[in-house]
Motif scaffolding. Structure first.
Motif, short mmCIF file in Angstrom:
data_model
loop_
_atom_site.label_atom_id
_atom_site.label_comp_id
_atom_site.label_asym_id
_atom_site.label_seq_id
_atom_site.Cartn_x
_atom_site.Cartn_y
_atom_site.Cartn_z
N ASP A 237 -43.69 -30.87 -11.40
CA ASP A 237 -43.62 -31.62 -10.15
C ASP A 237 -42.42 -31.24 -9.28
O ASP A 237 -42.27 -31.75 -8.17
N GLY A 238 -41.57 -30.37 -9.78
CA GLY A 238 -40.39 -29.97 -9.01
C GLY A 238 -39.34 -31.06 -8.92
O GLY A 238 -38.52 -31.04 -7.99
N LEU A 239 -39.30 -32.02 -9.86
CA LEU A 239 -38.34 -33.11 -9.83
C LEU A 239 -37.20 -32.85 -10.80
O LEU A 239 -37.43 -32.64 -11.99
N VAL A 240 -35.97 -32.89 -10.29
CA VAL A 240 -34.78 -32.67 -11.10
C VAL A 240 -34.01 -33.99 -11.17
O VAL A 240 -33.69 -34.58 -10.14
N HIS A 241 -33.72 -34.46 -12.38
CA HIS A 241 -33.06 -35.76 -12.54
C HIS A 241 -31.75 -35.81 -11.77
O HIS A 241 -31.48 -36.76 -11.04
N GLY A 242 -30.90 -34.82 -11.92
CA GLY A 242 -29.70 -34.68 -11.08
C GLY A 242 -28.44 -35.33 -11.62
O GLY A 242 -27.34 -34.98 -11.18
N ASP A 243 -28.55 -36.30 -12.55
CA ASP A 243 -27.34 -36.99 -13.02
C ASP A 243 -27.51 -37.37 -14.49
O ASP A 243 -27.34 -38.54 -14.87
N GLY A 257 -39.86 -43.01 -32.05
CA GLY A 257 -38.73 -42.31 -31.43
C GLY A 257 -38.97 -42.08 -29.96
O GLY A 257 -39.83 -41.28 -29.57
N GLU A 258 -38.27 -42.81 -29.12
CA GLU A 258 -38.44 -42.69 -27.67
C GLU A 258 -37.09 -42.54 -27.00
O GLU A 258 -36.06 -42.99 -27.51
N ILE A 259 -37.11 -41.91 -25.81
CA ILE A 259 -35.91 -41.87 -24.99
C ILE A 259 -36.23 -42.59 -23.68
O ILE A 259 -37.38 -42.57 -23.20
N VAL A 260 -35.23 -43.27 -23.14
CA VAL A 260 -35.37 -43.99 -21.88
C VAL A 260 -34.40 -43.38 -20.87
O VAL A 260 -33.20 -43.23 -21.16
N LEU A 261 -34.90 -43.00 -19.70
CA LEU A 261 -34.07 -42.43 -18.66
C LEU A 261 -33.78 -43.47 -17.59
O LEU A 261 -34.66 -44.24 -17.20
N TYR A 262 -32.54 -43.48 -17.10
CA TYR A 262 -32.13 -44.39 -16.04
C TYR A 262 -31.54 -43.61 -14.86
O TYR A 262 -31.21 -42.44 -14.98
N ASP A 263 -31.36 -44.31 -13.76
CA ASP A 263 -30.56 -43.87 -12.61
C ASP A 263 -31.12 -42.60 -11.96
O ASP A 263 -30.81 -41.48 -12.36
N PHE A 264 -31.89 -42.81 -10.90
CA PHE A 264 -32.54 -41.69 -10.21
C PHE A 264 -32.01 -41.51 -8.79
O PHE A 264 -32.68 -40.94 -7.93
N GLY A 265 -30.78 -41.99 -8.56
CA GLY A 265 -30.18 -41.84 -7.24
C GLY A 265 -29.87 -40.41 -6.87
O GLY A 265 -29.77 -40.07 -5.69
N ALA A 266 -29.69 -39.54 -7.87
CA ALA A 266 -29.38 -38.13 -7.60
C ALA A 266 -30.59 -37.22 -7.82
O ALA A 266 -30.46 -36.00 -7.77
N THR A 267 -31.77 -37.81 -8.05
CA THR A 267 -32.97 -37.00 -8.29
C THR A 267 -33.36 -36.26 -7.02
O THR A 267 -33.38 -36.83 -5.93
N ARG A 268 -33.65 -34.98 -7.18
CA ARG A 268 -34.00 -34.14 -6.03
C ARG A 268 -35.27 -33.35 -6.34
O ARG A 268 -35.61 -33.10 -7.49
N ILE A 357 -26.89 -27.50 -7.32
CA ILE A 357 -25.99 -28.43 -7.99
C ILE A 357 -26.75 -29.45 -8.84
O ILE A 357 -26.39 -29.68 -10.00
N PRO A 358 -27.82 -30.11 -8.34
CA PRO A 358 -28.51 -31.07 -9.19
C PRO A 358 -29.04 -30.46 -10.49
O PRO A 358 -28.96 -31.08 -11.55
N MET A 359 -29.58 -29.23 -10.41
CA MET A 359 -30.12 -28.60 -11.61
C MET A 359 -29.00 -28.21 -12.57
O MET A 359 -29.12 -28.37 -13.79
N ILE A 360 -27.89 -27.70 -12.04
CA ILE A 360 -26.77 -27.32 -12.88
C ILE A 360 -26.21 -28.55 -13.59
O ILE A 360 -25.92 -28.52 -14.80
N ARG A 361 -26.05 -29.66 -12.86
CA ARG A 361 -25.57 -30.90 -13.48
C ARG A 361 -26.53 -31.38 -14.55
O ARG A 361 -26.11 -31.86 -15.62
N THR A 362 -27.83 -31.27 -14.29
CA THR A 362 -28.82 -31.76 -15.23
C THR A 362 -28.82 -30.92 -16.50
O THR A 362 -28.82 -31.47 -17.62
#
Length: 487
Positions: A237-243, A257-268, A357-362
């Motif tokens: 989908d071309g979505l990068v979490h960013g943070d 076994g699950e993971i939960v992701l939060y905070d999508f303010g930096a998603t690009r 930058i978002p991809m490098i941070r991710t």
């Protein structure tokens, strides 16, 4: 109080940024910046993430009474009579989260902006620019100093964008749909989004500090689930979490076994060519040089490392390329990478376009978390069926092109595979004359697109002499970027 806060920030940042106080410097800086707000806490967060820690856990939350009026004004029905809001919130860099039982009985997370955080953030960015101009003198002597300004400006843009909770809610919804087919990835569903409050379903879990003590098989499964939840949305989908950092992911030992992701303010969102290039780079399907140039890395700055890029990519991305790849400790990986980079350690970052930058941070956050989980993982599985085979990537010719017809006070270069993109760097002092300085070939298309350049220039001038992005968009088929630099 504002001036005292600024002095405390400067006292924390300057000695370390100037190269003094090594050893425990990263930990000391995180401890001193963490209790402050805005960009200070974000810096502390980035510093503590390498150690697998969540800086937010050590922050003292604001009293609920200070935030309650804003919460109830944003969602009077859900947070009014009959709702129960937990008194103990969890602080983050720009906001605070409280668990609540809504008036309709739903279990929810209520995220609210900290009072005055936008003002604090703009003040912090000005300070970071001031410190960067002094601490970065050696970098400026060895590299193009404008690249440092670009990164500072882009960081500011990213942080300010995280204040937009409506945009975050949209990104969160899209990301949730992108991982809906993955059996072990969870994204909280958005309930209500306003200017200062974002309400989502409550999705709890254990912190990384707890998960590292679980059985190796469980840690491996969680690491593979996290990798899929980060790379699958990017590839499909071309979505990068960013943070991605320890504070923005939780782990569940039960439920398979699950993971939960939060905070999508930096998603690009990234383009199809960019996602194909990242896939090809991670999988080793084309030379690293070709992939990086397609992503917009500056060939002239990157040239000293051209013969080492494939070896560097093989070191970093081996788990994505090979079954049963040898697991390398994070510290050892960094040491090997430093040996490959030698005196050019800063080149990859300074050669990178700010759009990366978002991809490098991710990716940096992903590698850090996987390193702390420390279990044999089959990360190559993430790519199975995730995307069509990446095509051969065209190589951009090295070097920069400066348009001679433009005013001497503007720094201009072309970029992109066809050289049609144009980046114009404006010294801060030129902002009042921006409309007169820009050539008609750049000014007229921007104005035809409905942009008021005069208003943009006035707003940037009011923010003060800090690196910042003035305009970045596609205009009549050509990407145009206007960036303000210090002088």
């Amino acid at each position: 109080m504002k001036s005292l806060r600024t002095l405390r920030q400067a006292a924390a940042i300057v000695p370390i940024a100037m190269g003094r106080g090594k050893g425990r410097s990263r930990q000391a800086l995180a401890e001193r910046l963490g209790p402050l707000r805005g960009a200070s806490t974000k810096v502390a967060q980035l510093l503590s993430a390498r150690d697998g820690e969540d800086a937010g856990r050590a922050l003292e939350p604001l009293p609920l009474a200070r935030l309650l009026p804003v919460m109830r004004a944003a969602a009077p029905t859900l947070l009014g009579d009959g709702a129960t809001i937990g008194a103990q919130g969890r602080r983050a860099s720009l906001g605070q989260v409280h668990r609540a039982e809504l008036s309709d009985g739903r279990d929810a997370a209520v995220k609210v902006l900290l009072p005055g955080v936008e003002s604090d953030l703009r003040s912090d960015l000005g300070l970071m620019g001031w410190v960067g101009r002094r601490a970065g003198r050696r970098l400026r002597q060895r590299f193009d100093g404008v690249a440092v300004d670009d990164w500072i400006a882009a960081l500011g843009d990213e942080l300010l964008a995280e204040l937009d909770y409506r945009a975050e809610a949209e990104a969160q919804g899209r990301y949730g749909r992108a991982v809906s087919s993955l059996p072990h990835a969870v994204v909280p569903a958005v309930i209500v989004a306003g200017d200062e409050v974002l309400i989502s379903t409550w999705e709890g879990g254990s912190a990384l500090a707890d998960a590292v003590a679980w059985e190796p098989d469980k840690r491996a499964q969680l690491g593979e689930a996290l990798t899929g939840a980060i790379l699958h949305p990017m590839l499909t989908d071309g979505l990068v979490h960013g943070d991605l950092h320890p504070g923005n992911v939780a782990f569940r030992e039960d439920r398979g076994g699950e993971i939960v992701l939060y905070d999508f303010g930096a998603t690009r969102e990234i383009s199809l060519p960019a996602r194909q290039a990242w896939r090809a780079l991670l999988r080793g399907e084309v030379p690293a040089w070709d992939a990086l140039l397609t992503l917009g890395f500056d060939a002239e700055r990157l040239a000293p490392l051209r013969d080492r890029l494939d070896a560097l990519a093989a070191l970093l991305f081996a788990p994505f390329r090979e079954r049963n790849a040898t697991q390398i400790d994070g510290a050892e990986r960094r040491a090997r990478a430093d040996a490959l980079l030698g005196e050019h350690r800063m080149v990859p970052r300074l050669a990178a376009p700010t759009s990366a930058i978002p991809m490098i941070r991710t990716l940096s956050g992903l590698f850090t978390i996987l390193g702390h989980l420390a279990a044999p993982m089959e990360l190559w599985r993430v790519f199975d069926g995730a995307d069509a085979p990446a095509p051969a990537l065209p190589t951009r010719a090295p070097g920069k092109h400066v348009a001679p017809a433009l005013p001497a006070r503007l720094l201009v270069r072309s970029f992109g595979e066809d050289g049609r993109g144009v980046e114009i760097r404006l010294p801060f002092e030129t902002l009042p004359d921006l409309e007169d300085l820009l050539p008609d070939s750049a000014r007229e298309p921007i104005e035809r697109s409905g942009v008021d350049l005069g208003a943009l220039a006035r707003e940037a001038f009011a923010r003060g002499p800090i690196p910042q992005t003035l305009f970045d968009d596609v205009v009549e088929g050509r990407r145009v970027e206007l960036r303000v630099i210090e002088a």
